[in-house]
Design a protein around this motif. Structure first.
Motif, short mmCIF file in Angstrom:
data_model
loop_
_atom_site.label_atom_id
_atom_site.label_comp_id
_atom_site.label_asym_id
_atom_site.label_seq_id
_atom_site.Cartn_x
_atom_site.Cartn_y
_atom_site.Cartn_z
N ARG A 189 11.86 28.48 8.93
CA ARG A 189 12.75 29.53 8.41
C ARG A 189 13.07 29.34 6.94
O ARG A 189 13.54 30.26 6.27
N MET A 190 12.90 28.16 6.42
CA MET A 190 13.20 27.92 5.00
C MET A 190 12.47 26.67 4.54
O MET A 190 12.24 25.75 5.34
N ILE A 191 12.09 26.65 3.27
CA ILE A 191 11.44 25.47 2.70
C ILE A 191 12.16 25.16 1.39
O ILE A 191 12.45 26.07 0.62
N ASP A 192 12.43 23.89 1.17
CA ASP A 192 13.12 23.52 -0.07
C ASP A 192 12.57 22.17 -0.51
O ASP A 192 12.58 21.22 0.26
N GLN A 193 12.05 22.12 -1.73
CA GLN A 193 11.58 20.82 -2.21
C GLN A 193 12.46 20.40 -3.38
O GLN A 193 12.59 21.14 -4.36
N GLY A 194 13.07 19.22 -3.27
CA GLY A 194 13.93 18.73 -4.35
C GLY A 194 13.12 18.52 -5.62
O GLY A 194 11.91 18.29 -5.55
N SER A 195 13.79 18.59 -6.79
CA SER A 195 13.03 18.50 -8.04
C SER A 195 12.42 17.11 -8.21
O SER A 195 11.43 16.94 -8.91
N LEU A 200 20.65 26.74 12.87
CA LEU A 200 19.46 26.18 12.21
C LEU A 200 19.56 24.66 12.15
O LEU A 200 20.65 24.10 12.08
N ALA A 201 18.40 24.03 12.18
CA ALA A 201 18.33 22.58 11.96
C ALA A 201 17.58 22.37 10.65
O ALA A 201 16.64 23.11 10.34
N LEU A 202 18.03 21.40 9.88
CA LEU A 202 17.28 21.03 8.67
C LEU A 202 16.55 19.73 8.95
O LEU A 202 17.11 18.81 9.56
N ILE A 203 15.31 19.67 8.51
CA ILE A 203 14.53 18.44 8.69
C ILE A 203 14.08 17.97 7.32
O ILE A 203 13.49 18.75 6.56
N ALA A 204 14.40 16.73 7.00
CA ALA A 204 14.00 16.19 5.70
C ALA A 204 12.83 15.23 5.90
O ALA A 204 12.90 14.33 6.74
N PRO A 245 0.85 -1.18 0.00
CA PRO A 245 0.00 0.00 0.00
C PRO A 245 0.90 1.24 0.00
O PRO A 245 1.88 1.27 0.74
N PRO A 246 0.62 2.22 -0.86
CA PRO A 246 1.53 3.36 -0.93
C PRO A 246 1.56 4.13 0.39
O PRO A 246 0.55 4.37 1.01
N ARG A 247 2.76 4.47 0.80
CA ARG A 247 2.95 5.25 2.04
C ARG A 247 3.44 6.62 1.61
O ARG A 247 4.30 6.72 0.75
N THR A 248 2.86 7.65 2.17
CA THR A 248 3.26 8.99 1.71
C THR A 248 4.68 9.31 2.18
O THR A 248 5.54 9.69 1.39
N VAL A 249 4.91 9.12 3.47
CA VAL A 249 6.22 9.49 4.01
C VAL A 249 6.94 8.22 4.47
O VAL A 249 6.42 7.45 5.26
N THR A 250 8.13 8.00 3.94
CA THR A 250 8.91 6.83 4.36
C THR A 250 9.65 7.11 5.66
O THR A 250 9.71 6.26 6.54
N GLY A 251 10.22 8.28 5.78
CA GLY A 251 10.97 8.58 7.01
C GLY A 251 11.24 10.07 7.16
O GLY A 251 11.08 10.85 6.21
N ILE A 252 11.63 10.42 8.37
CA ILE A 252 11.94 11.82 8.69
C ILE A 252 13.28 11.84 9.42
O ILE A 252 13.52 11.01 10.30
N ALA A 253 14.14 12.78 9.04
CA ALA A 253 15.41 12.89 9.77
C ALA A 253 15.77 14.36 9.89
O ALA A 253 15.43 15.18 9.03
N GLU A 300 10.83 15.64 -6.06
CA GLU A 300 9.63 15.66 -5.22
C GLU A 300 9.58 14.53 -4.22
O GLU A 300 8.52 14.22 -3.69
N ILE A 301 10.71 13.86 -3.96
CA ILE A 301 10.62 12.82 -2.93
C ILE A 301 11.02 13.36 -1.56
O ILE A 301 11.01 12.64 -0.58
N ASN A 302 11.40 14.62 -1.50
CA ASN A 302 11.70 15.16 -0.18
C ASN A 302 11.28 16.62 -0.07
O ASN A 302 11.27 17.36 -1.04
N ILE A 303 10.89 16.96 1.14
CA ILE A 303 10.68 18.37 1.45
C ILE A 303 11.60 18.65 2.63
O ILE A 303 11.60 17.90 3.62
N ILE A 304 12.41 19.70 2.48
CA ILE A 304 13.32 20.03 3.57
C ILE A 304 12.88 21.36 4.18
O ILE A 304 12.61 22.31 3.43
N ILE A 305 12.76 21.38 5.48
CA ILE A 305 12.46 22.65 6.13
C ILE A 305 13.58 22.97 7.11
O ILE A 305 14.24 22.08 7.63
N ALA A 306 13.78 24.28 7.31
CA ALA A 306 14.75 24.69 8.34
C ALA A 306 13.98 25.31 9.49
O ALA A 306 13.04 26.06 9.28
#
Ligand code: ASP
Length: 439
Positions: free
Chosen positions: A405-411, A373-377, A284-292, A413-419
């Motif tokens: 403080r910052m949002i970055d989505q890789g092209s 700052l911390a980055l969270i993927a 079954p498709p899972r939206t988020v595999t993991g967070i680090a 689209e498998i990750n969203i990084i926030i600071a």
């Protein structure tokens, strides 16, 4: 003959009883032909890894201090293992060579490698398999870089004629024969190189946990185990410090399309985590595999009117960081704003000089460095076709009262990084996990 390459980590081989468990796993499947071993790790919480003891010996020898008590500790660990395994092994001969080396040359990588060398030789004797010394087949350039192709040929040549073998992890040698190690935890890389060279159908990485978890258990209570993860997802998570597996170790297997299975030596019946090229469709498709998350970043923010029409602005900005040999981690931009996110340690003492160069060469209207700052993927293939994921991440974080403080989505689209600010890192991870990743 089918081949599985198995690598056992330091805790899996920390004592004779652990080595027996590993041997049982190896003997349970005859496809487990090639075994890669770490040095003995910790037997209990406050224990010291043999590799750390060896680094200590080398440091004492280099400082012309008495290394004998520490070396005696290492010797005692190996003699306990040999005695309890009930084999005969010439430890006195081996330690005479090591002692002589410490007294004359005391090379750091050579000393560090002796934990893997001895443990693997002992385990080879116990299993009745030939021992293969990677000094002859894992090849490093003089610069310290791995020569992956030569290594692949040499490992193939060393192993092709052997039905079984034990290969020491963690080290190889440069062209001049001097021993060189990977970075810490590098036996994972050796295992992956052996899997590629032998065309294995699977690389099993046996450790002390039953696979990877969707979040750090020190932050999230009882996070779920990841059953399948793609190479690409793993790369994103391990870059952020999720650390069951060495971050460089997947590349040889990925290149050869060999799946990797993270397993637990103390619970061999657990299926662990499978690292694969693409996730099986039956799941079954899972939206988020993991967070680090990872702390210790600085964001340098530049504002300048009409920046968007100044040709070459971004190239000049990034060039300044390259001049100081600082790698840029993220580079989010607006029309008249750009931010460069870098590791604060890498910025180090060049910080003020870099800021001055930006002022002199780019004449910005405003220039700010935001530290701590911390980055969270947030990582998952499912995110690329699910709608509203970003909105859910942002609302989870904002309902915990945390400012992004910052949002970055890789092209891809498998990750969203926030600071976020470092002090908010754990809370942000918890709230994202509860909202998106628990099920
Ligand atoms: N023994 C080395 C270390 O402690 C390498 C390894 O275990 O992979 O880092």
């Amino acid at each position: 003959m089918e081949t599985i390459v198995v690598k056992f980590g330091g805790t899996s081989l920390a004592s004779a009883s652990q080595i027996r468990k590993a041997a049982e796993i190896i003997r349970a499947n005859e496809a487990r032909r090639y075994v890669v071993c770490s040095a003995p790790g910790k037997r209990f919480h406050d224990d010291i890894k043999v590799t750390d003891l060896l680094y200590r010996c080398q440091k004492l020898a280099a400082d012309h201090q008495d290394f004998e008590p520490v070396l005696a500790e290492v010797e005692a660990r190996f003699s306990d293992i040999v005695r309890e395994l009930g084999i005969s092994f010439p430890l006195d001969v081996e330690f005479a060579i090591i002692r002589e080396h410490l007294e004359t040359r005391h090379e750091r990588d050579y000393m560090a490698s002796r934990g893997e060398y001895l443990n693997s030789k002992i385990i080879a004797a116990y299993l009745g398999f030939p021992f293969v010394d990677p000094a002859e087949s894992v090849c490093f350039e003089d610069s310290g870089e791995l020569d992956a192709e030569r290594t692949n040929h040499r490992l193939f040549a060393a192993l092709a004629t052997l039905d079984n073998a034990v290969v020491a992890g963690f080290y190889g040698a440069r062209n001049d024969g001097v021993i060189h190690t990977f970075s810490r935890g590098g036996s994972d890389i050796t295992g992956s190189l052996v899997a590629r060279a032998t065309g294995a159908k699977l690389y099993e990485n046996w450790t002390d946990v039953s696979g990877m978890l969707a979040a750090d258990p020190n932050i999230v209570d009882n996070p779920r185990r990841i059953d399948y993860i793609s190479y690409q997802e793993l790369r994103e998570l391990s870059y952020m410090g999720s650390s069951v597996f060495h971050e460089d170790a997947m590349f040889p297997c990925q290149r050869a399309g060999i799946p990797i299975n993270i397993r637990n030596t103390n619970a061999p019946e657990d299926p662990g985590t499978m690292i694969v090229a693409s996730l099986p469709r039956i799941l079954p498709p899972r939206t988020v595999t993991g967070i680090a998350g990872h702390k210790g970043f600085t964001s340098i923010q530049i504002e300048k009117a009409m920046m968007n029409s100044e040709v070459g602005f971004a190239a000049r900005l990034l060039g300044i960081f390259a001049d100081y040999n600082v790698s840029v981690e993220h580079f989010p931009s607006g029309i008249d704003t750009m931010s460069v996110v870098v590791n604060s340690d890498a910025l180090g003492e060049n910080r003020d000089r870099i800021m001055q160069d930006i002022r002199d060469r780019l004449r910005p209207d405003a220039l700010i460095a935001e530290e701590h700052l911390a980055l969270i993927a947030v990582v998952g293939h499912g995110m690329s076709y699910a709608t509203g994921v970003a909105a859910r991440i942002f609302s989870a974080v904002s309902s915990a009262g945390i400012n992004i403080r910052m949002i970055d989505q890789g092209s891809s689209e498998i990750n969203i990084i926030i600071a976020v600010e470092e002090r908010d890192c754990e809370n942000a991870i918890r709230s994202i996990y509860e909202s998106l990743a628990r099920d």
